[in-house]
Design a protein around this motif. Structure first.
Motif, PDB file in Angstrom:
ATOM      1  N   HIS A  88     -15.734  -0.360  53.676  1.00 12.78           N
ATOM      2  CA  HIS A  88     -14.344   0.078  53.815  1.00 12.78           C
ATOM      3  C   HIS A  88     -13.692  -0.681  54.954  1.00 12.78           C
ATOM      4  O   HIS A  88     -14.362  -1.081  55.919  1.00 12.78           O
ATOM      5  CB  HIS A  88     -14.224   1.596  53.976  1.00 12.78           C
ATOM      6  N   ASP A 121     -18.647   1.202  62.523  1.00 15.90           N
ATOM      7  CA  ASP A 121     -18.163   1.894  61.315  1.00 15.90           C
ATOM      8  C   ASP A 121     -16.897   1.241  60.809  1.00 15.90           C
ATOM      9  O   ASP A 121     -15.806   1.679  61.136  1.00 15.90           O
ATOM     10  CB  ASP A 121     -17.953   3.369  61.659  1.00 15.90           C
ATOM     11  N   MET A 122     -16.948   0.253  59.902  1.00 12.08           N
ATOM     12  CA  MET A 122     -18.113  -0.478  59.527  1.00 12.08           C
ATOM     13  C   MET A 122     -17.767  -1.949  59.385  1.00 12.08           C
ATOM     14  O   MET A 122     -18.167  -2.628  58.476  1.00 12.08           O
ATOM     15  CB  MET A 122     -18.726   0.105  58.233  1.00 12.08           C
ATOM     16  N   GLU A 155     -11.255   4.979  53.143  1.00 10.97           N
ATOM     17  CA  GLU A 155     -12.484   5.784  53.130  1.00 10.97           C
ATOM     18  C   GLU A 155     -12.391   6.921  54.136  1.00 10.97           C
ATOM     19  O   GLU A 155     -12.823   8.040  53.871  1.00 10.97           O
ATOM     20  CB  GLU A 155     -13.699   4.899  53.454  1.00 10.97           C
ATOM     21  N   GLU A 156     -11.818   6.619  55.294  1.00 16.02           N
ATOM     22  CA  GLU A 156     -11.846   7.584  56.402  1.00 16.02           C
ATOM     23  C   GLU A 156     -10.919   8.781  56.179  1.00 16.02           C
ATOM     24  O   GLU A 156     -10.962   9.744  56.946  1.00 16.02           O
ATOM     25  CB  GLU A 156     -11.488   6.893  57.723  1.00 16.02           C
ATOM     26  N   GLU A 183     -22.381   1.769  53.608  1.00 20.54           N
ATOM     27  CA  GLU A 183     -22.660   1.975  55.029  1.00 20.54           C
ATOM     28  C   GLU A 183     -23.726   3.038  55.305  1.00 20.54           C
ATOM     29  O   GLU A 183     -23.952   3.955  54.520  1.00 20.54           O
ATOM     30  CB  GLU A 183     -21.382   2.385  55.759  1.00 20.54           C
TER      31      GLU A 183
HETATM   32 ZN   LIG Z   1     -17.532   4.413  57.572  1.00 17.15          ZN
END
Ligand SMILES: [Zn+2]
Ligand SMILES: [Zn+2]
Length: 405
Positions: A88, A121-122, A155-156, A183
């Motif tokens: 991501h 991350d990431m 994604e987050e 991840e």
């Molecule tokens: Zn992540």
């Protein structure tokens, strides 16, 4: 490639002489400087920073303003199922005042620790994939299976405008995926952690209406009483079973307009992470009952409710796991198999019935994702590229699966 306004080591910290920093570290640091940070990630520029020569690129628009970029290296047997290297592109916000360096300057200190939001991350993994592919191509390699690098937004914030939508897109089907890497987490010891499943994230907002009134009166049946009652019940030991811990955190509270006005409604939000072993239907019944007990008019909504409990095989008889684990073994890496405590885009891939392993090659590194002063050491980063230089060929050379592909 973006211009590097501060020079190769911009933002302070150790200054390598010109040309002494590994170019992949420089690229990693440039990527860290891009503000793909919520709540308004600048996704536009990240597109330009992902150089990968002589491979096909495409971009799938999953939602307005949200694009999944794909880099494809076609295999010699393109009819076989492909290998996906997923990452991501977004990162979580920072509390800048708690950082010892600017979280978007990618400062490298005297120990080679590179500070930046996304260093673990990431964004590290994204650049490690790209660099491994670049090196393999430069060495003239080619593998039987097609390799796709997918760069996914959002994604987050739950993946609604990212992987969740992408897996339903016809272009996702066309990728003909056999196996995906995504991840994982750092490991402070010499071992590397790999994840074959994950907890189910449930994000719940409970609405508590209540009697309003003057702040000086004995008001009964208030919104705040109900809120406290819901909080107490969700935090009971009933949620916890040793070894299989459901975590519950109250993360947002909204309500109130003035000191002296008892509010007509208060909303409270929780982040729950439920192990795959828990009966989810029963668990929701409990939540429903607790809300009812707090007040007949108390309701709840899900902003995130994942129900999939698929695991990816880590049996030696599984060809993908065998390729992964035997390569790690050949590199003398110790693997620790775990359930991911939070959530990743892998859950959407697994929900499609596809195997996915969560793995970020960061050993000897404290777990600092989402934390202040997130960093990764450059030697660990460089070692991770070597790990992918071995893993990718192994996965992309898995023989045709029995039972046909
Ligand atoms: Zn992540
Ligand atoms: Zn994260």
């Amino acid at each position: 490639m973006l211009p590097d306004k501060d020079g190769p080591n911009g933002g302070g910290g150790v200054q390598d002489g010109p040309g002494t920093e590994d170019p992949s570290v420089t690229l990693f640091r440039e990527y860290l400087r891009l503000k793909t940070v919520h709540p308004e990630p600048d996704y536009g520029t990240s597109e330009t920073l992902l150089p990968c020569p002589a491979v096909n690129r495409s971009a799938i628009s999953v939602c307005p303003g949200r694009v999944v970029a794909i880099i494809t290296w076609v295999g010699s047997r393109p009819e076989l199922k492909s290998v996906v290297l997923n990452s991501h592109t977004d990162v979580v916000p920072v509390y800048e005042e708690h950082w010892k360096h600017d979280p978007f300057a990618a400062v490298k200190d005297e120990h080679g620790n590179i500070y930046g939001r996304g260093s673990q991350d990431m964004k590290c993994v994204t650049i490690q994939y790209i660099e491994a592919i670049r090196r393999l191509k430069a060495a003239g390699k080619r593998f039987s299976r097609t390799i796709h690098l997918t760069f996914v937004p959002d994604e987050e914030v739950g993946g609604h405008k990212g992987m969740e939508t992408f897996v339903k897109h016809p272009e996702f089907q066309k990728l003909n995926i056999g196996f995906a890497l995504d991840e994982g987490l750092a490991n402070p010891t010499n071992a590397y952690t790999v994840f074959y499943g994950e907890k189910n994230p449930w994000w719940i907002t409970v609405r508590c209406p209540g009697s309003p009134g003057h702040g000086s009166r004995f008001v009964e049946n208030t919104a705040a009483e109900k809120l406290v009652s819901v909080f107490r019940m969700l935090n009971t030991n009933e949620c916890f079973t040793l070894g299989d811990v459901t975590t519950v955190n109250m993360t947002m509270v909204k309500g109130g307009v003035a000191y002296n006005v008892v509010p007509a409604e208060m909303d409270v939000s929780f982040d729950l992470r439920i192990p795959p072993t828990v009966n989810l239907q029963e668990f929701e019944e409990k939540i429903k009952a607790w809300c009812k007990e707090a007040g007949e008019d108390v309701t709840y909504d899900f902003a995130q409710k994942h129900m999939d409990q698929n695991f990816t095989s880590t049996e030696e008889s599984d060809p993908w796991w065998h390729a992964f684990s035997s390569t790690c073994k050949a590199m003398n890496m110790t693997l620790k198999k775990e359930i991911f405590p939070a959530a990743t885009d892998s859950r959407f891939i697994r929900e499609e019935g596809l195997p996915a392993i969560g793995f970020s090659p960061m050993n000897l590194t404290p777990i600092l994702l989402h934390d202040h002063n997130e960093y990764l050491n450059e030697q660990v980063f460089l070692r991770g590229i070597q790990v992918y230089e071995r893993l990718v060929p192994a996965l992309a050379s898995v023989p045709p699966l029995s039972g046909g592909e």
